[in-house]
Design a protein around this motif. Sequence first.
Motif, PDB file in Angstrom:
ATOM      1  N   LYS A  54     -75.594 -20.601  -0.929  1.00 27.99           N
ATOM      2  CA  LYS A  54     -75.635 -21.902  -0.254  1.00 27.99           C
ATOM      3  C   LYS A  54     -75.567 -21.712   1.270  1.00 27.99           C
ATOM      4  O   LYS A  54     -76.269 -22.394   2.025  1.00 27.99           O
ATOM      5  CB  LYS A  54     -74.486 -22.795  -0.735  1.00 27.99           C
ATOM      6  CG  LYS A  54     -74.559 -24.231  -0.218  1.00 27.99           C
ATOM      7  CD  LYS A  54     -73.462 -25.092  -0.810  1.00 27.99           C
ATOM      8  CE  LYS A  54     -73.722 -25.406  -2.262  1.00 27.99           C
ATOM      9  NZ  LYS A  54     -74.869 -26.360  -2.432  1.00 27.99           N
ATOM     10  N   GLY A  57     -78.875 -20.310   2.360  1.00 28.50           N
ATOM     11  CA  GLY A  57     -79.889 -21.356   2.336  1.00 28.50           C
ATOM     12  C   GLY A  57     -79.819 -22.265   3.548  1.00 28.50           C
ATOM     13  O   GLY A  57     -80.856 -22.668   4.095  1.00 28.50           O
ATOM     14  N   MET A  58     -78.604 -22.559   4.018  1.00 27.66           N
ATOM     15  CA  MET A  58     -78.458 -23.402   5.206  1.00 27.66           C
ATOM     16  C   MET A  58     -78.965 -22.675   6.441  1.00 27.66           C
ATOM     17  O   MET A  58     -79.607 -23.279   7.308  1.00 27.66           O
ATOM     18  CB  MET A  58     -76.994 -23.812   5.382  1.00 27.66           C
ATOM     19  CG  MET A  58     -76.772 -24.904   6.433  1.00 27.66           C
ATOM     20  SD  MET A  58     -77.431 -26.531   5.994  1.00 27.66           S
ATOM     21  CE  MET A  58     -78.947 -26.605   6.941  1.00 27.66           C
ATOM     22  N   ASP A  60     -81.339 -20.462   6.433  1.00 20.04           N
ATOM     23  CA  ASP A  60     -82.804 -20.464   6.316  1.00 20.04           C
ATOM     24  C   ASP A  60     -83.390 -21.784   6.818  1.00 20.04           C
ATOM     25  O   ASP A  60     -84.391 -21.800   7.551  1.00 20.04           O
ATOM     26  CB  ASP A  60     -83.222 -20.239   4.861  1.00 20.04           C
ATOM     27  CG  ASP A  60     -82.973 -18.821   4.393  1.00 20.04           C
ATOM     28  OD1 ASP A  60     -82.795 -17.936   5.255  1.00 20.04           O
ATOM     29  OD2 ASP A  60     -82.949 -18.592   3.162  1.00 20.04           O
ATOM     30  N   TRP A  61     -82.775 -22.894   6.437  1.00 17.43           N
ATOM     31  CA  TRP A  61     -83.259 -24.203   6.893  1.00 17.43           C
ATOM     32  C   TRP A  61     -83.040 -24.387   8.386  1.00 17.43           C
ATOM     33  O   TRP A  61     -83.854 -25.013   9.076  1.00 17.43           O
ATOM     34  CB  TRP A  61     -82.586 -25.324   6.100  1.00 17.43           C
ATOM     35  CG  TRP A  61     -83.298 -25.623   4.825  1.00 17.43           C
ATOM     36  CD1 TRP A  61     -82.985 -25.212   3.560  1.00 17.43           C
ATOM     37  CD2 TRP A  61     -84.484 -26.410   4.691  1.00 17.43           C
ATOM     38  NE1 TRP A  61     -83.888 -25.682   2.655  1.00 17.43           N
ATOM     39  CE2 TRP A  61     -84.817 -26.433   3.312  1.00 17.43           C
ATOM     40  CE3 TRP A  61     -85.287 -27.108   5.587  1.00 17.43           C
ATOM     41  CZ2 TRP A  61     -85.933 -27.121   2.826  1.00 17.43           C
ATOM     42  CZ3 TRP A  61     -86.395 -27.799   5.105  1.00 17.43           C
ATOM     43  CH2 TRP A  61     -86.703 -27.797   3.745  1.00 17.43           C
ATOM     44  N   GLY A 142     -86.890 -32.050   2.983  1.00 19.36           N
ATOM     45  CA  GLY A 142     -85.838 -31.233   2.407  1.00 19.36           C
ATOM     46  C   GLY A 142     -84.751 -30.866   3.388  1.00 19.36           C
ATOM     47  O   GLY A 142     -83.641 -30.487   2.977  1.00 19.36           O
ATOM     48  N   PHE A 143     -85.028 -30.979   4.689  1.00 16.91           N
ATOM     49  CA  PHE A 143     -84.036 -30.605   5.708  1.00 16.91           C
ATOM     50  C   PHE A 143     -82.823 -31.535   5.646  1.00 16.91           C
ATOM     51  O   PHE A 143     -81.671 -31.079   5.613  1.00 16.91           O
ATOM     52  CB  PHE A 143     -84.678 -30.653   7.089  1.00 16.91           C
ATOM     53  CG  PHE A 143     -83.717 -30.384   8.227  1.00 16.91           C
ATOM     54  CD1 PHE A 143     -83.155 -29.128   8.401  1.00 16.91           C
ATOM     55  CD2 PHE A 143     -83.382 -31.389   9.125  1.00 16.91           C
ATOM     56  CE1 PHE A 143     -82.273 -28.868   9.445  1.00 16.91           C
ATOM     57  CE2 PHE A 143     -82.500 -31.139  10.173  1.00 16.91           C
ATOM     58  CZ  PHE A 143     -81.950 -29.876  10.331  1.00 16.91           C
ATOM     59  N   GLU A 145     -81.735 -33.389   3.192  1.00 19.24           N
ATOM     60  CA  GLU A 145     -80.989 -33.232   1.944  1.00 19.24           C
ATOM     61  C   GLU A 145     -80.146 -31.957   1.946  1.00 19.24           C
ATOM     62  O   GLU A 145     -79.003 -31.954   1.473  1.00 19.24           O
ATOM     63  CB  GLU A 145     -81.968 -33.222   0.764  1.00 19.24           C
ATOM     64  CG  GLU A 145     -82.645 -34.553   0.486  1.00 19.24           C
ATOM     65  CD  GLU A 145     -83.754 -34.889   1.485  1.00 19.24           C
ATOM     66  OE1 GLU A 145     -84.209 -36.053   1.488  1.00 19.24           O
ATOM     67  OE2 GLU A 145     -84.178 -33.985   2.254  1.00 19.24           O
ATOM     68  N   THR A 146     -80.692 -30.877   2.516  1.00 20.68           N
ATOM     69  CA  THR A 146     -79.944 -29.622   2.574  1.00 20.68           C
ATOM     70  C   THR A 146     -78.738 -29.749   3.506  1.00 20.68           C
ATOM     71  O   THR A 146     -77.641 -29.286   3.182  1.00 20.68           O
ATOM     72  CB  THR A 146     -80.851 -28.475   3.047  1.00 20.68           C
ATOM     73  OG1 THR A 146     -81.961 -28.355   2.161  1.00 20.68           O
ATOM     74  CG2 THR A 146     -80.092 -27.159   3.077  1.00 20.68           C
ATOM     75  N   CYS A 147     -78.939 -30.364   4.665  1.00 25.59           N
ATOM     76  CA  CYS A 147     -77.824 -30.571   5.601  1.00 25.59           C
ATOM     77  C   CYS A 147     -76.722 -31.411   4.960  1.00 25.59           C
ATOM     78  O   CYS A 147     -75.533 -31.088   5.075  1.00 25.59           O
ATOM     79  CB  CYS A 147     -78.318 -31.253   6.874  1.00 25.59           C
ATOM     80  SG  CYS A 147     -79.312 -30.223   7.966  1.00 25.59           S
ATOM     81  N   ASP A 149     -76.089 -31.892   1.761  1.00 27.14           N
ATOM     82  CA  ASP A 149     -75.442 -31.147   0.679  1.00 27.14           C
ATOM     83  C   ASP A 149     -74.469 -30.121   1.234  1.00 27.14           C
ATOM     84  O   ASP A 149     -73.337 -29.976   0.734  1.00 27.14           O
ATOM     85  CB  ASP A 149     -76.509 -30.462  -0.177  1.00 27.14           C
ATOM     86  CG  ASP A 149     -75.897 -29.606  -1.276  1.00 27.14           C
ATOM     87  OD1 ASP A 149     -75.319 -30.172  -2.217  1.00 27.14           O
ATOM     88  OD2 ASP A 149     -75.997 -28.361  -1.187  1.00 27.14           O
ATOM     89  N   PHE A 150     -74.864 -29.404   2.275  1.00 26.41           N
ATOM     90  CA  PHE A 150     -73.992 -28.387   2.864  1.00 26.41           C
ATOM     91  C   PHE A 150     -72.776 -29.036   3.511  1.00 26.41           C
ATOM     92  O   PHE A 150     -71.654 -28.506   3.424  1.00 26.41           O
ATOM     93  CB  PHE A 150     -74.772 -27.557   3.887  1.00 26.41           C
ATOM     94  CG  PHE A 150     -74.049 -26.317   4.313  1.00 26.41           C
ATOM     95  CD1 PHE A 150     -74.005 -25.202   3.497  1.00 26.41           C
ATOM     96  CD2 PHE A 150     -73.415 -26.247   5.555  1.00 26.41           C
ATOM     97  CE1 PHE A 150     -73.339 -24.044   3.894  1.00 26.41           C
ATOM     98  CE2 PHE A 150     -72.750 -25.108   5.953  1.00 26.41           C
ATOM     99  CZ  PHE A 150     -72.714 -23.998   5.116  1.00 26.41           C
TER     100      PHE A 150
END
Length: 336
Positions: A54, A57-58, A60-61, A142-143, A145-147, A149-150
């Motif tokens: 996780k 992944g953050m 990477d984004w 997706g950026f 949503e990833t932020c 979630d993190f």
Amino acid sequence: MSNVKVGEAGGISVVDFAPFLDGSRKQEVADAIVQSFKDIGFVYLVNHGLAQDKVDGMFDWSKRFFSQPMDVKMLAPHPADGAHHRGYSSPGVEKVVKDVFDADELKERRAKAPDVKESFECGREDDPYMPNIWLPDGVLSGFKETCTDFYWACREVLEMNFLRALALGLRAHETYFLQYHTKADNQLRLLHYPGVPVEQLKNEEVTRIGAHTDFCSITFLFQDSVGGLEVEDPNEPGQFKCATPVDGAVIVNAGDFLQRWSNDTLRSTVHRVRAPPNFASSVGMTPERYSIPYFCAADFNTVVDCVPTTYSAGRPKKYEPISAAQYIMERLAANY
């Protein structure tokens, strides 16, 4: 305590958080954390519970976001109002300093040695003080949503458990700090430091982040492998030690608000970001660097007093009660 403190990096304890999470040695872990906060204001946590994939992944984004053209990143612009820390800030816009509140002096320092970094900041979606500023729908899908979630993973996995440990280490009830951190008035910041000439950094013609303290309760910082974070030695003011990245660790530090809240029992220590230690380059440039801090604040509308276990007849309270909003908003506005 020797089994929960598994090493040191730059004079900062590396603490295994697993025995706290599984309940086997909660008090020993808590004591090791608080001792490190008393000594230097920082601690590394390994086995902290947040999955490495996780975190990766953050990062990477974050790299994907900062690699976008400037006109794309500016579709989510940070407001000119420094108290609204959301959205994208381009290199040279911010100037992080310690205890400088005059607008003209800040402007002068920014022009003399700008902070060569860019950032993106977000918080909870329902924050009435600082609503988020995202890229338009369909841009870098997706950026957001990833932020988000993190952000919540840091909240639930790191912040809540660390606050429990902090309370135990101060000999308060384990849930003491939780009652003041119910709304997740926090800030996730993605940071990118472009490569800059090493000599310009050494001569302080430019800075990455100048010497400063954080002003929240606690900060969790994820670093890449490049390095550059330095922490002031409390025993030798003006001298800094390298806070070398530790594999799989998150580094945690106390903010000014927590130092006040703990009646100066815990330290909020000056730190900065410079060139990586012992770095040599055939082209004279530092490598680019990425980091992800997660700033945790007490509920803005809650008034807090000194932790009861940090004062006594022989050690009276140094500070009056204050709200997090009053304390933090003043500092945010002063450093942008």
